[in-house]
Design an enzyme around this catalytic site. Sequence first.
Site, PDB file in Angstrom:
ATOM      1  CE  LYS A 282      -0.797  -6.835   3.024  1.00 56.07           C
ATOM      2  NZ  LYS A 282      -0.982  -5.402   3.292  1.00 56.07           N
TER       3      LYS A 282
ATOM      4  CE1 TYR B  30      -5.428 -13.048 -10.768  1.00 55.66           C
ATOM      5  CE2 TYR B  30      -4.634 -12.391 -12.922  1.00 55.66           C
ATOM      6  CZ  TYR B  30      -5.364 -12.129 -11.789  1.00 55.66           C
ATOM      7  OH  TYR B  30      -6.039 -10.931 -11.680  1.00 55.66           O
TER       8      TYR B  30
ATOM      9  CG  ASP C 132      -0.785  -2.452   1.766  1.00 55.77           C
ATOM     10  OD1 ASP C 132       0.367  -2.849   1.508  1.00 55.77           O
ATOM     11  OD2 ASP C 132      -1.305  -2.628   2.876  1.00 55.77           O
TER      12      ASP C 132
END
Length: 366
Positions: free
Chosen positions: A192, A125, A225
């Site tokens: 991640k 972002y 996840d």
Amino acid sequence: MARHTITLIPGDGIGYEVSQAARRVIDATGADIEWDVQNAGLDVVEQYGQPMPDHVLESIRRNKVAIKGPLTTPIGTGIRSVNVALRRELDLFALVRPTKWYPGVRSRYQEVDLVVIRENTEDLYAGIEFAEGEEGTLEVIDTIERLTGRSIRRDSGISIKPTSITGTQRVFRFAFQWAIDNGRRKVTAVHKANIMKHTDGLWLRIAQDVAKEFPQIEFDDRIVDNMAMQLVQKPELYDVMVMPNLFGDILSDLCAGLVGGLGLAPGANTGDEIALFEATHGSAPKYAGKNVANPMAMMLSGMMMLRHIGEKDAGDRLEAAVARVIAGGAQVTYDMKPNRDDPSAVGTSQVADAVIAELERAPVAR
Ligand code: NAD
């Protein structure tokens, strides 16, 4: 002179109504606040040539505390998001989004009390993007191919994901300190790192380092996840979760969904000196001017603001009053009713009336 001067940006769409409702209930707590009202967004573009005029930023810099209604970002025009620009311009690097279930809220889950702290300035972002087909983009592709030996399709667009030691350190230090100040027990770093070793890998490594500075708070980490799955299976295992910008954006909405939706999700954008409080939801233009939007997310943002400025008792009383209105079940907006067309739903201003009545009925937090 009032004890606190606070910038109030009413916002647009449903912003006017929800921020007016929040202002009324904050005033009803008795906290001594002078409001420095500043308009921003699409409505001022004609007058000042831009949606976030300098004098609005100056007001926030001067007062150090602001509360803001949602502002519309038109899709497909040249105007970039004022909300994103504000966070960047004022270096509000941590976005705190608590999601707490209150008795009376219809939800599949109960007893949820989670806080997402989202890094607000870096990651995908950061706004560093290269459009497909442009000369600069092809140069970036050539450079990456030269440096890595890996090929990228020439018809690609590219977004850059910067993650710095400095940015990661400060958001984790902030999060651990916030956990201590707010009586929380655990911080979870979300990432991640198994795939993005040099960005999320760095994020995790720095999180583990910073955790050692705060031994009184439990620390663990989750791959994003797995985190998403665990949040829907056993949200009670988690407490404060710290996330890079993109994951934080997505999972804070997921958390809002666990406790009744956007109408109840407050937030605080915080920097070293300045804090800007706002609901998670947007300007919901289709409901603008109809007195139907739920003002509770804005009110709970006000609760966070009161605690931030040292008015803890006023913040606690406001939360208790909102909770009693929710538990009563009658004086709530359409989104909190079992059926969205329920004719007994009340309007935005009636919710404010009900919260004020509760504040007056029980002036002491309980
Ligand atoms: P939105 O949050 O405005 O609305 C999505 C839907 O959620 C609404 O149609 C409504 O059904 C429901 N909703 C949202 N807030 C509600 C409330 N207080 N009470 C009852 N129902 C509510 O999201 P969107 O439609 O994606 O965005 C509309 C505009 O808001 C866009 O221009 C977007 O850029 C802007 N936006 C601003 C902010 C901000 O100011 N921080 C945040 C998100 C979106």
